[in-house]
Scaffold this motif. Structure first.
Motif, short mmCIF file in Angstrom:
data_model
loop_
_atom_site.label_atom_id
_atom_site.label_comp_id
_atom_site.label_asym_id
_atom_site.label_seq_id
_atom_site.Cartn_x
_atom_site.Cartn_y
_atom_site.Cartn_z
N VAL A 154 0.63 -1.21 0.08
CA VAL A 154 0.05 -0.12 -0.13
C VAL A 154 0.89 1.18 0.06
N GLY A 155 1.90 1.17 0.84
CA GLY A 155 2.82 2.57 0.96
C GLY A 155 3.65 2.64 -0.62
N GLU A 156 3.91 1.61 -1.04
CA GLU A 156 4.94 1.61 -2.34
C GLU A 156 3.77 2.21 -3.42
N GLU A 157 2.57 1.46 -3.45
CA GLU A 157 1.74 2.06 -4.47
C GLU A 157 1.41 3.54 -4.38
N ALA A 158 1.19 3.89 -3.08
CA ALA A 158 0.71 5.46 -2.81
C ALA A 158 2.05 6.41 -3.33
N ALA A 159 3.18 5.85 -3.06
CA ALA A 159 4.37 6.66 -3.69
C ALA A 159 4.35 6.65 -4.92
N GLU A 160 3.96 5.52 -5.59
CA GLU A 160 3.93 5.56 -6.98
C GLU A 160 2.87 6.54 -7.81
N ASN A 167 4.87 13.89 -12.16
CA ASN A 167 5.44 13.54 -13.51
C ASN A 167 4.29 14.12 -14.68
N ARG A 168 3.03 14.27 -14.14
CA ARG A 168 1.96 14.72 -15.14
C ARG A 168 1.75 13.64 -16.18
N ASP A 169 1.78 12.33 -15.63
CA ASP A 169 1.57 11.38 -16.71
C ASP A 169 0.33 10.63 -16.31
N LYS A 170 -0.56 10.92 -17.06
CA LYS A 170 -1.94 10.71 -16.85
C LYS A 170 -2.22 8.87 -16.84
N ASP A 171 -1.58 8.47 -18.06
CA ASP A 171 -1.57 6.81 -17.99
C ASP A 171 -0.86 6.20 -16.77
N GLU A 172 0.50 6.69 -16.68
CA GLU A 172 0.95 6.23 -15.15
C GLU A 172 0.01 6.13 -14.22
N LEU A 173 -0.47 7.46 -13.87
CA LEU A 173 -1.43 7.73 -12.75
C LEU A 173 -2.61 6.81 -12.74
N TRP A 175 -2.59 3.62 -14.00
CA TRP A 175 -2.35 2.27 -13.68
C TRP A 175 -1.90 2.37 -12.15
N GLU A 176 -1.27 3.13 -11.69
CA GLU A 176 -0.73 3.16 -10.24
C GLU A 176 -2.00 3.34 -9.32
N THR A 177 -2.83 4.16 -9.62
CA THR A 177 -4.10 4.40 -8.75
C THR A 177 -4.86 3.11 -8.81
N ALA A 178 -5.02 2.40 -10.04
CA ALA A 178 -5.57 0.96 -10.02
C ALA A 178 -5.19 0.14 -8.87
N ASP A 179 -3.41 0.17 -9.01
CA ASP A 179 -2.78 -0.60 -8.24
C ASP A 179 -2.93 -0.31 -6.76
N LEU A 180 -3.22 0.90 -6.46
CA LEU A 180 -3.32 1.23 -5.28
C LEU A 180 -4.63 1.01 -4.50
N LEU A 181 -5.66 1.10 -5.39
CA LEU A 181 -7.05 0.86 -4.93
C LEU A 181 -7.13 -0.66 -4.60
N TYR A 182 -6.46 -1.59 -5.47
CA TYR A 182 -6.45 -3.11 -5.58
C TYR A 182 -5.96 -3.42 -3.90
#
Length: 210
Positions: A154-160, A167-173, A175-182
């Protein structure tokens, strides 16, 4: 609980729908008589009446997959029970999380509002993974490793999420938000906290701030 208000049928039975108190997934349908209901209330574990064997049976007595009772409710006609439980293993004798796995429809059933349907589906799947622990599945790995590993993820994904935002990277954001929610849903399951409770807090705050 006023058990004398329950309307048992001519065989002295009442259907008991067993539901996971956290994920809200329906686990099984069984029957109770007055004795099994009394033992269920006394022990806070599910006891049923076997219609085939004509005897009381304690869920998990041989398998160890007991069900801790959180609440027992009856319907408006007082002739059916809803038993909310914390399952301590799969509910089905096949080893499945729930006895209800197959659909009579060939196509997936559509619902009117699908926007947040995936959260409910994912919460139910995570609950299934926790109890069945299939080999080679990432969710199983997290539960086997325990809360410290889940918290680390959870901590790692929050950092991501933070990095992707910087980075203003919407695609990365995305995917990373999906990982955090999971991983947050996995944590909620490990803590036995229903997602509904979290949503209720949001609703209460929203209502209070109107």
């Amino acid at each position: 609980m006023k058990t004398n208000e329950i309307r048992f049928d001519e065989q002295g039975l009442v259907p008991a729908i067993v539901q996971d108190a956290v994920s809200k997934e329906v686990l099984t349908l069984a029957y109770m008589n007055k004795d099994s209901l009394a033992k269920s209330l006394e022990t806070r574990e599910t006891w049923f009446w076997s219609r085939s064997r004509q005897e009381l049976w304690h869920k998990g007595e041989t398998s160890g997959n007991t069900q801790h009772i959180i609440d027992v409710r009856w319907d408006c006609d007082q002739d059916a029970l809803l038993v909310l439980v914390e399952p301590r293993g799969p509910a089905c004798h096949t080893g499945s999380y729930s006895c209800f796995n197959d659909s009579l429809f060939e196509d997936k059933v559509e619902v009117n509002d699908k926007r947040f349907e995936i959260l409910s589906s994912l919460e139910a799947l995570i609950a299934k993974r926790e109890l069945e622990r299939p080999e080679g599945v990432y969710t199983t790995y997290l539960f086997n490793e325990g809360v410290d590993k889940i918290l680390k993820k959870v901590g790692e994904e929050a950092a991501e999420v933070i990095i992707a935002s910087k980075n203003r990277d919407k695609d990365e954001l995305k995917w990373e938000t999906a990982d955090l929610l999971y991983h947050v849903l996995v944590l909620l399951r490990e803590q036995k906290l229903p997602l509904d409770d979290v949503l209720r807090v949001l609703e209460e705050r929203h209502t209070a701030n109107k």
